[in-house]
Design a protein around this motif. Sequence first.
Motif, PDB file in Angstrom:
ATOM      1  N   LYS A 116      -1.758   1.041   5.667  1.00 22.73           N
ATOM      2  CA  LYS A 116      -2.837   0.347   4.962  1.00 22.73           C
ATOM      3  C   LYS A 116      -3.717   1.401   4.297  1.00 22.73           C
ATOM      4  CE  LYS A 116      -5.635  -3.400   4.402  1.00 22.73           C
ATOM      5  NZ  LYS A 116      -5.525  -3.293   2.948  1.00 22.73           N
ATOM      6  N   TYR A 117      -3.940   1.229   3.012  1.00 22.03           N
ATOM      7  CA  TYR A 117      -4.743   2.203   2.242  1.00 22.03           C
ATOM      8  C   TYR A 117      -6.190   1.749   2.155  1.00 22.03           C
ATOM      9  CZ  TYR A 117      -6.545   4.646  -1.904  1.00 22.03           C
ATOM     10  OH  TYR A 117      -7.305   5.380  -2.779  1.00 22.03           O
ATOM     11  N   LEU A 144      -6.894  10.984   4.270  1.00 19.95           N
ATOM     12  CA  LEU A 144      -5.988  11.380   3.192  1.00 19.95           C
ATOM     13  C   LEU A 144      -6.821  12.116   2.141  1.00 19.95           C
ATOM     14  CD1 LEU A 144      -3.263  11.153   1.609  1.00 19.95           C
ATOM     15  CD2 LEU A 144      -4.060   8.934   0.776  1.00 19.95           C
ATOM     16  N   ALA A 145      -6.552  13.401   1.953  1.00 22.04           N
ATOM     17  CA  ALA A 145      -7.287  14.166   0.930  1.00 22.04           C
ATOM     18  C   ALA A 145      -6.421  14.161  -0.329  1.00 22.04           C
ATOM     19  CB  ALA A 145      -7.600  15.557   1.445  1.00 22.04           C
ATOM     20  N   GLY A 146      -5.860  15.299  -0.725  1.00 21.88           N
ATOM     21  CA  GLY A 146      -4.987  15.309  -1.901  1.00 21.88           C
ATOM     22  C   GLY A 146      -3.613  14.727  -1.609  1.00 21.88           C
ATOM     23  N   GLY A 147      -3.249  14.724  -0.346  1.00 21.93           N
ATOM     24  CA  GLY A 147      -1.991  14.101   0.056  1.00 21.93           C
ATOM     25  C   GLY A 147      -0.748  14.940  -0.180  1.00 21.93           C
ATOM     26  N   GLN A 148      -0.918  16.201  -0.583  1.00 22.78           N
ATOM     27  CA  GLN A 148       0.263  16.976  -0.963  1.00 22.78           C
ATOM     28  C   GLN A 148       1.115  17.385   0.236  1.00 22.78           C
ATOM     29  OE1 GLN A 148       0.923  17.351  -4.632  1.00 22.78           O
ATOM     30  NE2 GLN A 148      -0.312  15.614  -3.977  1.00 22.78           N
ATOM     31  N   ASP A 179       0.817  -1.214   0.000  1.00 21.71           N
ATOM     32  CA  ASP A 179       0.000   0.000   0.000  1.00 21.71           C
ATOM     33  C   ASP A 179       0.854   1.268   0.000  1.00 21.71           C
ATOM     34  OD1 ASP A 179      -2.046  -1.762   0.102  1.00 21.71           O
ATOM     35  OD2 ASP A 179      -2.968  -0.990   1.926  1.00 21.71           O
ATOM     36  N   ARG A 194     -10.099   3.209   0.573  1.00 26.97           N
ATOM     37  CA  ARG A 194     -10.774   4.233  -0.215  1.00 26.97           C
ATOM     38  C   ARG A 194     -12.230   4.299   0.241  1.00 26.97           C
ATOM     39  NH1 ARG A 194     -10.189   4.551  -6.681  1.00 26.97           N
ATOM     40  NH2 ARG A 194      -8.022   4.804  -5.991  1.00 26.97           N
ATOM     41  N   VAL A 250       0.287  15.728 -12.441  1.00 21.37           N
ATOM     42  CA  VAL A 250       0.474  15.539 -10.995  1.00 21.37           C
ATOM     43  C   VAL A 250       1.883  15.018 -10.741  1.00 21.37           C
ATOM     44  CG1 VAL A 250      -1.977  15.006 -10.580  1.00 21.37           C
ATOM     45  CG2 VAL A 250      -0.369  13.143 -11.013  1.00 21.37           C
ATOM     46  N   ALA A 283      -1.825   3.235  -4.998  1.00 24.42           N
ATOM     47  CA  ALA A 283      -3.206   2.864  -4.675  1.00 24.42           C
ATOM     48  C   ALA A 283      -4.177   4.025  -4.896  1.00 24.42           C
ATOM     49  CB  ALA A 283      -3.291   2.390  -3.224  1.00 24.42           C
ATOM     50  N   GLN A 284      -3.687   5.269  -4.692  1.00 23.91           N
ATOM     51  CA  GLN A 284      -4.551   6.424  -4.947  1.00 23.91           C
ATOM     52  C   GLN A 284      -4.915   6.533  -6.418  1.00 23.91           C
ATOM     53  OE1 GLN A 284      -1.778   9.225  -2.724  1.00 23.91           O
ATOM     54  NE2 GLN A 284      -3.690  10.368  -2.573  1.00 23.91           N
ATOM     55  N   ASP A 316      -8.669   7.382   2.057  1.00 25.44           N
ATOM     56  CA  ASP A 316      -8.708   8.320   0.932  1.00 25.44           C
ATOM     57  C   ASP A 316     -10.104   8.926   0.794  1.00 25.44           C
ATOM     58  OD1 ASP A 316      -8.440   9.634  -1.484  1.00 25.44           O
ATOM     59  OD2 ASP A 316      -7.492   7.954  -2.528  1.00 25.44           O
ATOM     60  N   MET A 350      -3.947  18.219  -7.256  1.00 29.72           N
ATOM     61  CA  MET A 350      -4.215  17.185  -6.247  1.00 29.72           C
ATOM     62  C   MET A 350      -4.672  17.777  -4.919  1.00 29.72           C
ATOM     63  SD  MET A 350      -3.938  14.052  -7.208  1.00 29.72           S
ATOM     64  CE  MET A 350      -3.708  13.115  -5.688  1.00 29.72           C
ATOM     65  N   ARG A 352     -10.843  11.288  -1.604  1.00 30.12           N
ATOM     66  CA  ARG A 352     -11.004  11.944  -2.914  1.00 30.12           C
ATOM     67  C   ARG A 352     -12.222  11.455  -3.686  1.00 30.12           C
ATOM     68  NH1 ARG A 352      -7.056  10.464  -6.445  1.00 30.12           N
ATOM     69  NH2 ARG A 352      -7.645  12.034  -7.960  1.00 30.12           N
ATOM     70  N   THR A 382       4.464  12.007  -5.127  1.00 26.77           N
ATOM     71  CA  THR A 382       3.696  12.492  -3.981  1.00 26.77           C
ATOM     72  C   THR A 382       2.294  11.909  -3.998  1.00 26.77           C
ATOM     73  OG1 THR A 382       5.053  14.463  -4.090  1.00 26.77           O
ATOM     74  CG2 THR A 382       3.157  14.614  -2.658  1.00 26.77           C
ATOM     75  N   ILE A 392       1.421  12.867   2.284  1.00 26.91           N
ATOM     76  CA  ILE A 392       2.304  11.863   1.667  1.00 26.91           C
ATOM     77  C   ILE A 392       3.779  12.281   1.838  1.00 26.91           C
ATOM     78  CG2 ILE A 392       2.976  10.741  -0.497  1.00 26.91           C
ATOM     79  CD1 ILE A 392       0.319   9.709   0.468  1.00 26.91           C
ATOM     80  N   SER A 393       4.056  13.574   1.632  1.00 27.07           N
ATOM     81  CA  SER A 393       5.435  14.055   1.826  1.00 27.07           C
ATOM     82  C   SER A 393       5.887  13.836   3.260  1.00 27.07           C
ATOM     83  CB  SER A 393       5.538  15.550   1.491  1.00 27.07           C
ATOM     84  OG  SER A 393       5.247  15.771   0.142  1.00 27.07           O
TER      85      SER A 393
END
Lengths: 162, 265
Positions: free
Chosen positions: B5-6, B28-32, A19, B8, A57, A65-66, B50, B106, B52, A61, B35-36
């Motif tokens: 673990k992801y 987790l929205a756009g993850g900008q 994941d 949706r 995009v 999975a997204q 997620d 994103m 989104r 980042t 994720i970083s």
Amino acid sequence: MAGISMRVNGREVDADVEDRTLLVDFLRNNLVLTGTHVGCDTSQCGACVVHLDGKAVKSCTMLAAQAAGSDITTVEGLMSDGELHPVQRAFREHHGLQCGFCTPGMIMAATDMIARHGAALDEATVRTELEGNICRCTGYHNIVRSILAAAAEMNGTQQAAE
Amino acid sequence: MYSTKYHRASSVAEATSLVSAAEDGKFLAGGQTLISTMKQRLAAPSDVVDLRHVDDLQGISVSGETVRIGAATTHAQIAESEDVRNVCAAFADLASLIGDPHVRHMGTIGGSVANNDPAADYPAALVALEATVHTNNRDIAAGDFFVGLFETALEEDEIIVAVSFAAPKKAAYQKFPNPASRYALVGVFVADGSAGARVGVTGAGSDGVFRASDMETALDGEFAAGSLDGVEVDTGLMMSDLHGAPDYRANLVKVLAKRAVVAAV
């Protein structure tokens, strides 16, 4: 591990990945599409830019999975019928690269900005829109020239087709 | 990045139940940012959910002067929205100054607001517009929502559904971006609304976003840049780091506020 599927450059792909796998690593390691580069790995440089459902995009980042269920285009997916995309051709003709490391991201950013701005794309807009793509060789002038030349050609082609 | 673990989610209810069930779940929205942060191992959620693809978080609606923006709306969608631009161009302009085109495709307003980065852009606008943050449980006034650095009034498992505000008569946002990160070293959102002038400041305050009440009082006299000439910005309220000393930031607050008043339409 999870099974993910998406469409990459027009091809349906399925894979089992952790994941936490980043989209860029999925493209490079699982699909061996190594045109998409990892530069900074911190969301600054734009070498990893791909199109997710038609929008640029940063693939470093987001999780693979997204992107499941999406349509991804990488630099390898731009050619059609054995011909370079007009943006690729313009980068070659106008020396829009030196070492070439940033080029895949530049080209994917350029095709996105041309799609969004169409004929209204001018030099100032190109320079502003390149905010998220870093080149350490060219000083950007020839990149801007390449993008403007490709935009002119693509808009001209569209007008001729109409 | 540590293992995670992801999930949706397809609805707000599903998202909250997934996070509740997780050992240390995060939305987790756009993850900008998230994720970083996870890549740097500064965050290590056991699960990410997620948002989104949750329909109830999508979309922009403008009804008269009231603007409502779904939490999963991206910065790019706000920047390009003719509906938003028609009633409050300053808000669309602000969205167009966040990050870069790829980040804006994103990143979402809900994610940014929930993160409450002290140098993020939206908080300045939301406090100046006296906006409302709508969650799955309640409505929170922007002035009560932003509590401190990266701290909000959100409870665990609470999701921002939308933000809404009444379009002001005039407004503008002026940003001095950090040359490296492009975050706001200082950003000032000025609005001339029905209840008077409002000035929201981001990037500068040592406790995060704030309203410059002395400036608001001065602008209530006359909404003109000259009204701010005599206003002193308290350097004691300013953040201090390698990017700018308190007096430098205080000066920028005043300069940008004056520019915003001139630019307000």
